[in-house]
Structure formats: C-alpha cells, structure tokens
Design a protein around this motif. Structure first.
Motif, PDB file in Angstrom:
ATOM      1  N   THR A   1      59.689  67.915  14.720  1.00 28.08           N
ATOM      2  CA  THR A   1      59.189  68.193  16.063  1.00 28.08           C
ATOM      3  C   THR A   1      58.084  69.236  15.975  1.00 28.08           C
ATOM      4  O   THR A   1      57.995  69.992  15.005  1.00 28.08           O
ATOM      5  CB  THR A   1      60.295  68.734  16.990  1.00 28.08           C
ATOM      6  OG1 THR A   1      60.782  69.975  16.459  1.00 28.08           O
ATOM      7  CG2 THR A   1      61.438  67.753  17.113  1.00 28.08           C
ATOM      8  N   ILE A   2      57.263  69.278  17.000  1.00 26.67           N
ATOM      9  CA  ILE A   2      56.251  70.320  17.106  1.00 26.67           C
ATOM     10  C   ILE A   2      56.172  70.743  18.572  1.00 26.67           C
ATOM     11  O   ILE A   2      56.227  69.905  19.475  1.00 26.67           O
ATOM     12  CB  ILE A   2      54.874  69.848  16.572  1.00 26.67           C
ATOM     13  CG1 ILE A   2      53.906  71.024  16.474  1.00 26.67           C
ATOM     14  CG2 ILE A   2      54.305  68.717  17.395  1.00 26.67           C
ATOM     15  CD1 ILE A   2      52.657  70.713  15.648  1.00 26.67           C
ATOM     16  N   THR A   3      56.107  72.039  18.791  1.00 26.96           N
ATOM     17  CA  THR A   3      56.002  72.606  20.140  1.00 26.96           C
ATOM     18  C   THR A   3      54.679  73.338  20.249  1.00 26.96           C
ATOM     19  O   THR A   3      54.365  74.194  19.410  1.00 26.96           O
ATOM     20  CB  THR A   3      57.167  73.566  20.430  1.00 26.96           C
ATOM     21  OG1 THR A   3      58.402  72.892  20.206  1.00 26.96           O
ATOM     22  CG2 THR A   3      57.118  74.046  21.875  1.00 26.96           C
ATOM     23  N   LEU A   4      53.896  72.987  21.270  1.00 25.92           N
ATOM     24  CA  LEU A   4      52.553  73.516  21.459  1.00 25.92           C
ATOM     25  C   LEU A   4      52.505  74.463  22.650  1.00 25.92           C
ATOM     26  O   LEU A   4      53.085  74.166  23.707  1.00 25.92           O
ATOM     27  CB  LEU A   4      51.553  72.377  21.704  1.00 25.92           C
ATOM     28  CG  LEU A   4      51.515  71.221  20.698  1.00 25.92           C
ATOM     29  CD1 LEU A   4      50.639  70.103  21.237  1.00 25.92           C
ATOM     30  CD2 LEU A   4      50.998  71.690  19.350  1.00 25.92           C
ATOM     31  N   TYR A   5      51.777  75.568  22.498  1.00 29.46           N
ATOM     32  CA  TYR A   5      51.566  76.521  23.588  1.00 29.46           C
ATOM     33  C   TYR A   5      50.072  76.777  23.749  1.00 29.46           C
ATOM     34  O   TYR A   5      49.346  76.913  22.755  1.00 29.46           O
ATOM     35  CB  TYR A   5      52.278  77.853  23.304  1.00 29.46           C
ATOM     36  CG  TYR A   5      53.765  77.732  23.153  1.00 29.46           C
ATOM     37  CD1 TYR A   5      54.598  77.835  24.266  1.00 29.46           C
ATOM     38  CD2 TYR A   5      54.338  77.499  21.912  1.00 29.46           C
ATOM     39  CE1 TYR A   5      55.980  77.728  24.144  1.00 29.46           C
ATOM     40  CE2 TYR A   5      55.712  77.383  21.775  1.00 29.46           C
ATOM     41  CZ  TYR A   5      56.525  77.498  22.892  1.00 29.46           C
ATOM     42  OH  TYR A   5      57.897  77.382  22.756  1.00 29.46           O
ATOM     43  N   ASP A   6      49.624  76.832  24.980  1.00 27.23           N
ATOM     44  CA  ASP A   6      48.225  77.124  25.289  1.00 27.23           C
ATOM     45  C   ASP A   6      48.025  78.636  25.192  1.00 27.23           C
ATOM     46  O   ASP A   6      48.547  79.399  26.010  1.00 27.23           O
ATOM     47  CB  ASP A   6      47.899  76.617  26.697  1.00 27.23           C
ATOM     48  CG  ASP A   6      46.416  76.710  27.023  1.00 27.23           C
ATOM     49  OD1 ASP A   6      45.771  77.686  26.578  1.00 27.23           O
ATOM     50  OD2 ASP A   6      45.917  75.827  27.737  1.00 27.23           O
ATOM     51  N   ASP A   7      47.240  79.072  24.206  1.00 26.90           N
ATOM     52  CA  ASP A   7      47.064  80.506  23.973  1.00 26.90           C
ATOM     53  C   ASP A   7      45.986  81.111  24.870  1.00 26.90           C
ATOM     54  O   ASP A   7      45.696  82.302  24.775  1.00 26.90           O
ATOM     55  CB  ASP A   7      46.714  80.749  22.503  1.00 26.90           C
ATOM     56  CG  ASP A   7      47.055  82.155  22.038  1.00 26.90           C
ATOM     57  OD1 ASP A   7      48.031  82.725  22.567  1.00 26.90           O
ATOM     58  OD2 ASP A   7      46.355  82.684  21.155  1.00 26.90           O
ATOM     59  N   ALA A   8      45.411  80.286  25.757  1.00 27.44           N
ATOM     60  CA  ALA A   8      44.461  80.807  26.750  1.00 27.44           C
ATOM     61  C   ALA A   8      45.149  81.094  28.072  1.00 27.44           C
ATOM     62  O   ALA A   8      44.775  82.031  28.789  1.00 27.44           O
ATOM     63  CB  ALA A   8      43.314  79.816  26.952  1.00 27.44           C
TER      64      ALA A   8
ATOM     65  N   PRO B   1      53.283  76.597  28.146  1.00 33.40           N
ATOM     66  CA  PRO B   1      53.633  75.572  27.147  1.00 33.40           C
ATOM     67  C   PRO B   1      52.869  74.291  27.425  1.00 33.40           C
ATOM     68  O   PRO B   1      52.596  73.954  28.583  1.00 33.40           O
ATOM     69  CB  PRO B   1      55.134  75.382  27.357  1.00 33.40           C
ATOM     70  CG  PRO B   1      55.376  75.768  28.778  1.00 33.40           C
ATOM     71  CD  PRO B   1      54.391  76.870  29.073  1.00 33.40           C
ATOM     72  N   VAL B   2      52.498  73.596  26.355  1.00 30.14           N
ATOM     73  CA  VAL B   2      51.833  72.305  26.494  1.00 30.14           C
ATOM     74  C   VAL B   2      52.852  71.181  26.392  1.00 30.14           C
ATOM     75  O   VAL B   2      52.987  70.356  27.292  1.00 30.14           O
ATOM     76  CB  VAL B   2      50.735  72.135  25.419  1.00 30.14           C
ATOM     77  CG1 VAL B   2      50.091  70.757  25.522  1.00 30.14           C
ATOM     78  CG2 VAL B   2      49.691  73.228  25.539  1.00 30.14           C
ATOM     79  N   ALA B   3      53.587  71.146  25.281  1.00 31.57           N
ATOM     80  CA  ALA B   3      54.559  70.072  25.084  1.00 31.57           C
ATOM     81  C   ALA B   3      55.449  70.372  23.888  1.00 31.57           C
ATOM     82  O   ALA B   3      55.065  71.113  22.980  1.00 31.57           O
ATOM     83  CB  ALA B   3      53.852  68.736  24.866  1.00 31.57           C
ATOM     84  N   MET B   4      56.633  69.785  23.913  1.00 32.09           N
ATOM     85  CA  MET B   4      57.459  69.661  22.718  1.00 32.09           C
ATOM     86  C   MET B   4      57.522  68.177  22.412  1.00 32.09           C
ATOM     87  O   MET B   4      57.844  67.372  23.299  1.00 32.09           O
ATOM     88  CB  MET B   4      58.866  70.212  22.929  1.00 32.09           C
ATOM     89  CG  MET B   4      59.701  70.142  21.657  1.00 32.09           C
ATOM     90  SD  MET B   4      61.338  70.902  21.824  1.00 32.09           S
ATOM     91  CE  MET B   4      62.167  69.628  22.777  1.00 32.09           C
ATOM     92  N   MET B   5      57.217  67.803  21.172  1.00 40.00           N
ATOM     93  CA  MET B   5      57.037  66.393  20.884  1.00 40.00           C
ATOM     94  C   MET B   5      57.570  66.001  19.512  1.00 40.00           C
ATOM     95  O   MET B   5      57.641  66.823  18.597  1.00 40.00           O
ATOM     96  CB  MET B   5      55.553  66.033  20.981  1.00 40.00           C
ATOM     97  CG  MET B   5      54.636  66.908  20.150  1.00 40.00           C
ATOM     98  SD  MET B   5      52.906  66.848  20.676  1.00 40.00           S
ATOM     99  CE  MET B   5      52.456  65.182  20.204  1.00 40.00           C
ATOM    100  N   ASP B   6      57.965  64.754  19.427  1.00 38.91           N
ATOM    101  CA  ASP B   6      58.311  64.177  18.137  1.00 38.91           C
ATOM    102  C   ASP B   6      57.072  64.174  17.261  1.00 38.91           C
ATOM    103  O   ASP B   6      55.954  63.954  17.739  1.00 38.91           O
ATOM    104  CB  ASP B   6      58.817  62.745  18.321  1.00 38.91           C
ATOM    105  CG  ASP B   6      59.060  62.044  17.001  1.00 38.91           C
ATOM    106  OD1 ASP B   6      60.035  62.392  16.330  1.00 38.91           O
ATOM    107  OD2 ASP B   6      58.243  61.159  16.655  1.00 38.91           O
TER     108      ASP B   6
END
Length: 329
Positions: free
Chosen positions: A94-101, A105-110
């Motif tokens: 899995t990968i979890t993305l965060y908008d650093d601007a 959170p952007v998404a947690m995804m397979d």
C-alpha cells in the motif's frame, strides 16, 4: 481549531486497475522523480524492514518526500510465504499520499499497479542511458507482471529497438506479453525464441524479468560485445555482473541489500560505477565505449512509486473512483 472532517480517499486494486495512463506518462513521471532527487529537491531515506526469524514473513516501510510535486508518502509491503508455495503466499503493498502544500491526505491505495508500471519505466530509462549507439535488438526473459509491462515502456523510451525477442514457458504469459505489445503498437512484431542463450548472443539489450523458479541463467560468455543486461527479477548469472565492463544501478545501496545473490566466487558484490539519478542529470555517464558490456541493476526508489501513485490517484479521484473514509472524525 479546524473541526471539519478530514476524509481519506481509499483506492482499491479494482479502482485502479483500468485508470488510463500511457507508458509515456509513466516514463515521464519516473524520470522527473529521479531528476528531482538528483537535484536535492526530494528525500528518499533508507527503508526499514522486519522479518520472521524462520523466514515466514518479511515487511518493509519506505518513506519519501517529492519536493516538486509537494507530496509526502509512506509505502508499506508485507509478504507472508511460510511454505514457499503460491497457494499459501500472501503479498500486500500500500501507499498513502499526503499533499505537503495543503496538509491534506490525498489517498491510501493499493500499490500493485504502481509497481507494475514503475519498474518497467525505470528499465526503459536505464536502457536509454546505457544501450550502445544503434542498438536494435532486445531479448525479454519472463512473462510475469514485469515481463508483460516491459515492452511498451521500453519502446516508448527506446523507439529504435525493432527486433523484439521473447523467451517464456507459460503460454498464457506469452500471449499476454504479445497482446500488451500490440495494444501499444499494432505493427510491432514479436519473435518467440526457444533457446535464450542463443538469442542472447544476438541481443543488444537483455531484460531479465523472470521469477525465482526460472532455469535460465544467461552467462557473460553468452553476451555480445556492447550488450546491456538489465536485472529486474531473475534470468542472469552472477558472471554477467562480475565480468561486466561497467555496472549501473538505480541505487548502489539498494543493490548491496537485495543483490547479494549476484555476488562473485569470492562472495563479494561488484561495486557500482554510476547510479541512474546522476546519469539522468548528466553528472555521470551510463556508457563510455560502444563495445563495453554493461550490467544494470533495477531496484526501486520509493520516490518513483510516489510519482506513479500520485499520477494514478489524481486520475482516479478526478473520475470519482474510490471510497472516502472519515478516518479522522
């Protein structure tokens, strides 16, 4: 105090399976990630790992910051394989993305499709930077996930390759490689070979993407002068590394950790001469002469996962895919 709910978009494997993204877009995203890293705009710390003492399972955690996309992410992977049997093996990424601007959170995804696209894009860039001038022929070994995605990305970055050879033992895999190639270029011709060692002697580029059960192990003596060999999975013998004229890796540190099965007779791993990020920003060269044989080790940097995952997530969210979960309510 901000009391508004902060939802997390969860994108499943099926949500991401048919999100449209071209090989050109993937190659461009991966190259941008490497260039940002080489310029010092991004961070890619060493991965953490834990393993069961009896080898039943292994888990990794990888953190990265993409300074150009303003994204921070954490990738995790877990493999449970107590009997080394496909019927009982379990593997999750899995990968979890965060908008650093914005801090959102952007998404947690397979991460299965991310890896399936990122790795062949990296191979395509490695070949572009290390293949001898005028290279025309490529031998692909293996028809698993990486083999199936290899040629469209390879040809995107290396359009001069026009003799495409494939070795595999699974009929459904062979057909899948052919189908994905024709979806990319309906005019492309794929030559199935029965003897990979003989085919290797006439190949400018060899992509070894086979699984650990393969019986193929191309030796240095099988390589033509000026050949480039890329190790993604299995299919190359250690001699292709120990006897190479030049060694390139995406990461020397990663190769030292995961490439130990390619050590020479003395148990030592051949040092890396240059890494891909430095080659891409022209602080190093991939190839020095036309006739040197170049060994290339393709191991992942989480920054490339972030780049591809962000591209997929952006497209998926724009199409309304996934499920919003009020995780922090």
């Amino acid at each position: 105090m901000n009391t508004r709910p902060t939802p997390l978009r969860v994108l499943s494997r099926s949500d991401l399976a048919d999100v449209p993204i071209s090989p050109a877009d993937v190659v461009r995203a991966v190259e941008d990630a490497y260039l940002a890293f080489a310029a010092g705009d991004s961070d890619n710390p060493r991965k953490l790992s834990v393993a069961h003492p009896d080898g039943w399972s292994v888990a990794y955690a990888m953190l990265g910051r993409d300074g150009r996309r303003r994204v921070v992410a954490m990738k995790t992977s877990y493999k449970f394989d107590p009997h080394h049997d496909r019927s009982t093996k379990r593997y999750y990424t899995t990968i979890t993305l965060y908008d650093d601007a914005t801090g959102m959170p952007v998404a947690m995804m397979d991460c299965a499709r991310v890896g399936a696209l990122r790795t062949p894009a990296v191979s395509a860039l490695l070949v572009r930077e290390t293949a001898r001038p005028g290279a025309r022929s490529v031998l692909l070994i293996g028809t698993g996930t990486q083999g199936r995605n290899a040629l469209p990305h390879l040809l995107t970055a290396n359009p001069g390759l026009n003799r495409l050879m494939l070795y595999g033992t699974h009929p459904e895999g062979l057909e899948s490689v052919r189908r994905q190639l024709l979806d990319h270029d309906p005019r492309a011709e794929l030559e199935l070979v029965s003897d990979p060692h003989e085919a290797a002697r006439g190949a400018d580029v060899i992509l070894a993407t086979a699984g650990p059960g393969t019986h193929v192990a191309i030796e240095a003596k099988d390589l033509a002068p000026g050949a480039t060999v890329v190790l993604v999975g299995y299919g190359l013998a250690p001699s292709t590394l120990t006897e190479a004229d030049r060694v390139i890796a995406t990461s020397a540190e990663q190769m030292a950790l995961t490439g130990t099965d390619m050590a020479g007779p003395d148990g030592r791993l051949r040092p890396v001469d240059a890494e891909l990020p430095q080659i891409l920003n022209r602080r190093a060269v991939g190839r020095r002469t036309d006739d040197e044989r170049v060994f290339v080790y393709n191991s992942g940097l989480v920054l490339t996962d972030i780049a591809v995952a962000h591209a997929l997530a952006t497209r998926a969210i724009a199409e309304g895919r996934g499920t919003e979960v009020p995780l922090w309510d």
